[in-house]
Design a protein around this motif. Structure first.
Motif, PDB file in Angstrom:
ATOM      1  N   GLN A  86       0.884  -1.060  -0.080  1.00  0.00           N
ATOM      2  CA  GLN A  86      -0.083  -0.084  -0.038  1.00  0.00           C
ATOM      3  C   GLN A  86       1.182   0.894  -0.052  1.00  0.00           C
ATOM      4  N   GLY A  87       0.563   2.225  -1.003  1.00  0.00           N
ATOM      5  CA  GLY A  87       1.520   3.436  -0.808  1.00  0.00           C
ATOM      6  C   GLY A  87       1.312   4.128  -2.177  1.00  0.00           C
ATOM      7  N   ASP A  88       2.381   4.845  -2.385  1.00  0.00           N
ATOM      8  CA  ASP A  88       2.338   5.977  -3.615  1.00  0.00           C
ATOM      9  C   ASP A  88       3.342   5.457  -4.753  1.00  0.00           C
ATOM     10  N   ILE A  89       2.889   5.246  -5.797  1.00  0.00           N
ATOM     11  CA  ILE A  89       3.650   4.558  -6.822  1.00  0.00           C
ATOM     12  C   ILE A  89       4.741   5.579  -7.164  1.00  0.00           C
ATOM     13  N   THR A  90       4.809   6.859  -6.971  1.00  0.00           N
ATOM     14  CA  THR A  90       5.873   7.772  -7.554  1.00  0.00           C
ATOM     15  C   THR A  90       6.975   7.553  -6.671  1.00  0.00           C
ATOM     16  N   ASN A 137       2.154   4.210 -15.565  1.00  0.00           N
ATOM     17  CA  ASN A 137       0.892   5.261 -15.332  1.00  0.00           C
ATOM     18  C   ASN A 137      -0.204   4.761 -15.852  1.00  0.00           C
ATOM     19  N   ALA A 138      -1.522   5.368 -15.056  1.00  0.00           N
ATOM     20  CA  ALA A 138      -2.749   5.052 -15.819  1.00  0.00           C
ATOM     21  C   ALA A 138      -3.037   6.328 -16.645  1.00  0.00           C
ATOM     22  N   ALA A 139      -2.878   6.153 -17.741  1.00  0.00           N
ATOM     23  CA  ALA A 139      -2.611   7.577 -18.724  1.00  0.00           C
ATOM     24  C   ALA A 139      -4.096   7.314 -19.405  1.00  0.00           C
ATOM     25  N   GLY A 184      -5.633  13.688 -13.737  1.00  0.00           N
ATOM     26  CA  GLY A 184      -5.754  13.732 -12.391  1.00  0.00           C
ATOM     27  C   GLY A 184      -5.151  12.469 -11.756  1.00  0.00           C
ATOM     28  N   GLY A 185      -5.613  12.120 -10.464  1.00  0.00           N
ATOM     29  CA  GLY A 185      -5.182  10.897  -9.949  1.00  0.00           C
ATOM     30  C   GLY A 185      -3.645  10.563  -9.934  1.00  0.00           C
ATOM     31  N   VAL A 186      -3.612   9.195 -10.439  1.00  0.00           N
ATOM     32  CA  VAL A 186      -2.031   8.717 -10.243  1.00  0.00           C
ATOM     33  C   VAL A 186      -1.402   9.223 -11.515  1.00  0.00           C
ATOM     34  N   ASP A 187      -2.100   9.794 -12.713  1.00  0.00           N
ATOM     35  CA  ASP A 187      -1.299  10.402 -13.722  1.00  0.00           C
ATOM     36  C   ASP A 187      -0.722  11.652 -13.384  1.00  0.00           C
ATOM     37  N   GLY A 188      -1.410  12.659 -12.527  1.00  0.00           N
ATOM     38  CA  GLY A 188      -1.163  13.929 -12.194  1.00  0.00           C
ATOM     39  C   GLY A 188       0.069  13.432 -11.264  1.00  0.00           C
ATOM     40  N   ALA A 189      -0.019  12.786 -10.393  1.00  0.00           N
ATOM     41  CA  ALA A 189       0.844  12.591  -9.268  1.00  0.00           C
ATOM     42  C   ALA A 189       2.385  12.313 -10.099  1.00  0.00           C
ATOM     43  N   ILE A 190       2.398  11.357 -11.023  1.00  0.00           N
ATOM     44  CA  ILE A 190       3.456  10.799 -11.708  1.00  0.00           C
ATOM     45  C   ILE A 190       4.038  12.164 -12.556  1.00  0.00           C
ATOM     46  N   PRO A 194       0.109   0.553 -10.589  1.00  0.00           N
ATOM     47  CA  PRO A 194      -0.927   1.157  -9.990  1.00  0.00           C
ATOM     48  C   PRO A 194      -2.223   0.328 -10.413  1.00  0.00           C
ATOM     49  N   ALA A 195      -3.424   0.581  -9.556  1.00  0.00           N
ATOM     50  CA  ALA A 195      -4.723  -0.271 -10.144  1.00  0.00           C
ATOM     51  C   ALA A 195      -5.157   0.334 -11.225  1.00  0.00           C
ATOM     52  N   ILE A 196      -4.764   0.107 -12.376  1.00  0.00           N
ATOM     53  CA  ILE A 196      -5.234   0.915 -13.844  1.00  0.00           C
ATOM     54  C   ILE A 196      -6.795   0.742 -13.969  1.00  0.00           C
ATOM     55  N   SER A 197      -7.230   2.010 -14.108  1.00  0.00           N
ATOM     56  CA  SER A 197      -8.876   2.064 -14.459  1.00  0.00           C
ATOM     57  C   SER A 197      -9.650   2.190 -13.207  1.00  0.00           C
ATOM     58  N   THR A 198      -9.112   1.864 -11.807  1.00  0.00           N
ATOM     59  CA  THR A 198     -10.121   1.758 -10.917  1.00  0.00           C
ATOM     60  C   THR A 198     -10.441   2.967 -10.314  1.00  0.00           C
ATOM     61  N   GLY A 199     -10.067   3.963 -10.620  1.00  0.00           N
ATOM     62  CA  GLY A 199     -10.194   5.550 -10.175  1.00  0.00           C
ATOM     63  C   GLY A 199     -11.403   6.037 -10.858  1.00  0.00           C
ATOM     64  N   VAL A 200     -11.185   7.245 -11.718  1.00  0.00           N
ATOM     65  CA  VAL A 200     -12.032   8.001 -12.299  1.00  0.00           C
ATOM     66  C   VAL A 200     -12.867   7.011 -13.591  1.00  0.00           C
ATOM     67  N   TYR A 201     -11.906   5.778 -14.173  1.00  0.00           N
ATOM     68  CA  TYR A 201     -12.657   5.205 -14.960  1.00  0.00           C
ATOM     69  C   TYR A 201     -13.343   4.019 -14.584  1.00  0.00           C
ATOM     70  N   GLY A 202     -13.681   3.756 -13.163  1.00  0.00           N
ATOM     71  CA  GLY A 202     -14.758   3.217 -12.616  1.00  0.00           C
ATOM     72  C   GLY A 202     -14.871   1.533 -12.728  1.00  0.00           C
ATOM     73  N   PHE A 254       2.429  -4.511  -7.214  1.00  0.00           N
ATOM     74  CA  PHE A 254       1.306  -3.767  -7.343  1.00  0.00           C
ATOM     75  C   PHE A 254       1.345  -2.756  -6.012  1.00  0.00           C
ATOM     76  N   VAL A 255       1.074  -1.365  -6.486  1.00  0.00           N
ATOM     77  CA  VAL A 255       1.037  -0.199  -5.468  1.00  0.00           C
ATOM     78  C   VAL A 255      -0.180   0.273  -5.241  1.00  0.00           C
ATOM     79  N   LEU A 256      -0.879  -0.062  -4.234  1.00  0.00           N
ATOM     80  CA  LEU A 256      -2.335   0.070  -4.098  1.00  0.00           C
ATOM     81  C   LEU A 256      -2.362   1.536  -3.077  1.00  0.00           C
ATOM     82  N   PHE A 257      -3.003   2.311  -3.443  1.00  0.00           N
ATOM     83  CA  PHE A 257      -3.232   3.717  -2.765  1.00  0.00           C
ATOM     84  C   PHE A 257      -3.920   3.564  -1.622  1.00  0.00           C
ATOM     85  N   ASP A 258      -4.845   2.829  -1.535  1.00  0.00           N
ATOM     86  CA  ASP A 258      -5.778   2.915  -0.283  1.00  0.00           C
ATOM     87  C   ASP A 258      -5.871   1.334   0.475  1.00  0.00           C
TER      88      ASP A 258
HETATM   89  P1  ADP Z   1      -7.980   5.622 -13.864  1.00  0.00           P
HETATM   90  O1  ADP Z   1      -8.319   6.767 -14.937  1.00  0.00           O
HETATM   91  O2  ADP Z   1      -7.079   4.591 -14.886  1.00  0.00           O
HETATM   92  O3  ADP Z   1      -9.215   5.134 -13.338  1.00  0.00           O
HETATM   93  P2  ADP Z   1      -7.091   6.966 -11.531  1.00  0.00           P
HETATM   94  O4  ADP Z   1      -5.578   7.655 -11.464  1.00  0.00           O
HETATM   95  O5  ADP Z   1      -8.173   7.676 -11.580  1.00  0.00           O
HETATM   96  O6  ADP Z   1      -6.876   6.257 -13.134  1.00  0.00           O
HETATM   97  O7  ADP Z   1      -7.009   5.933 -10.453  1.00  0.00           O
HETATM   98  C1  ADP Z   1      -6.158   4.600 -10.800  1.00  0.00           C
HETATM   99  C2  ADP Z   1      -5.911   4.229  -9.425  1.00  0.00           C
HETATM  100  O8  ADP Z   1      -4.842   4.697  -8.884  1.00  0.00           O
HETATM  101  C3  ADP Z   1      -6.910   4.339  -8.145  1.00  0.00           C
HETATM  102  O9  ADP Z   1      -6.960   2.893  -7.755  1.00  0.00           O
HETATM  103  C4  ADP Z   1      -6.520   5.315  -7.233  1.00  0.00           C
HETATM  104  O10 ADP Z   1      -6.718   5.224  -5.941  1.00  0.00           O
HETATM  105  C5  ADP Z   1      -4.751   5.184  -7.654  1.00  0.00           C
HETATM  106  N1  ADP Z   1      -3.882   5.990  -7.376  1.00  0.00           N
HETATM  107  C6  ADP Z   1      -3.919   7.457  -7.237  1.00  0.00           C
HETATM  108  N2  ADP Z   1      -2.915   8.039  -6.932  1.00  0.00           N
HETATM  109  C7  ADP Z   1      -1.863   7.045  -6.620  1.00  0.00           C
HETATM  110  C8  ADP Z   1      -0.422   7.135  -6.303  1.00  0.00           C
HETATM  111  N3  ADP Z   1       0.008   8.331  -6.155  1.00  0.00           N
HETATM  112  N4  ADP Z   1      -0.052   5.669  -6.275  1.00  0.00           N
HETATM  113  C9  ADP Z   1      -0.568   4.871  -6.465  1.00  0.00           C
HETATM  114  N5  ADP Z   1      -2.037   4.678  -6.817  1.00  0.00           N
HETATM  115  C10 ADP Z   1      -2.797   5.781  -6.921  1.00  0.00           C
END
Ligand code: ADP
Length: 179
Positions: A14-18, A27-29, A37-43, A122-130, A159-163
């Protein structure tokens, strides 16, 4: 959590992929590679502007859903960033499972092509992409397991899971898989 598949390791944290010390991070681009936003913005924030310069120059047409392209890691510890485009979840009847598998598989191939011994996802597609997290865990861990058992590379996939919720979902699936 760590599981061995042949000579290779599959790890969940569990943590921050960056912040990962690995050869490549994924990156989940989006398909325009336009940043977001999300992981893309952080990277992009952590890696600096060279990443966007490289994607604009090398991939002006973006990247299709289900695939991935490579850039340098900019200011990150990782040498490479693989920009993967996962599917937007639309109920599961538009090929989302195959597209997510193919995005992961392409990143694993890129890792081998770039001689990376370790890669973090990261867990690709599991954020904004639903994409539902339990199904994402099954989809991504199954394709990774199969790749490691057949290709025997890379040495480490993390696999680095954010939460905690995402970590728990992945841990349950990997637990069942390792039995
Ligand atoms: P997508 O558009 O592919 O769904 P998101 O960035 O919205 O991409 O979310 C993808 C996953 O990345 C989510 O599970 C989110 O919680 C997670 N995430 C967001 N920021 C980070 C981070 N800094 N490190 C690892 N995972 C992250």
């Amino acid at each position: 959590m760590l599981v061995q598949f042949g000579a290779c390791r599959l790890e969940l944290v569990q943590g921050d992929i960056t912040r990962q010390s690995v050869d490549a991070i994924v990156n989940a681009a989006n398909s325009k590679l336009a940043g977001g936003g999300g992981v893309d913005g952080a990277i992009h924030r952590a890696a600096g502007s060279t990443l966007m310069d490289e994607t604009r120059q090398q991939y002006p047409d973006g990247c299709p859903t289900g695939s991935a392209v490579a850039t340098s890691g900019g200011l990150l510890k990782a040498k490479f960033v693989f920009h993967a485009v996962g599917p937007i979840w639309r109920g599961g009847v538009f090929g989302e499972i195959d597209l997510l598998k193919s995005a992961y598989r392409r990143c694993l191939e890129l890792a081998v092509e770039h001689s990376c011994r370790s890669v973090a996802f990261p867990a690709i597609s599991t954020g904004v992409y639903g994409y539902p997290i339990d199904l994402a865990a099954e989809t991504s861990l199954a394709v990774t397991r199969e790749f490691l058992l057949t290709q025997k590379k890379p040495d480490l996939v993390r696999f680095v899971l954010f939460d905690g919720g995402a970590f728990g979902a992945y841990a349950r699936v990997l637990d069942a898989m390792a039995d």
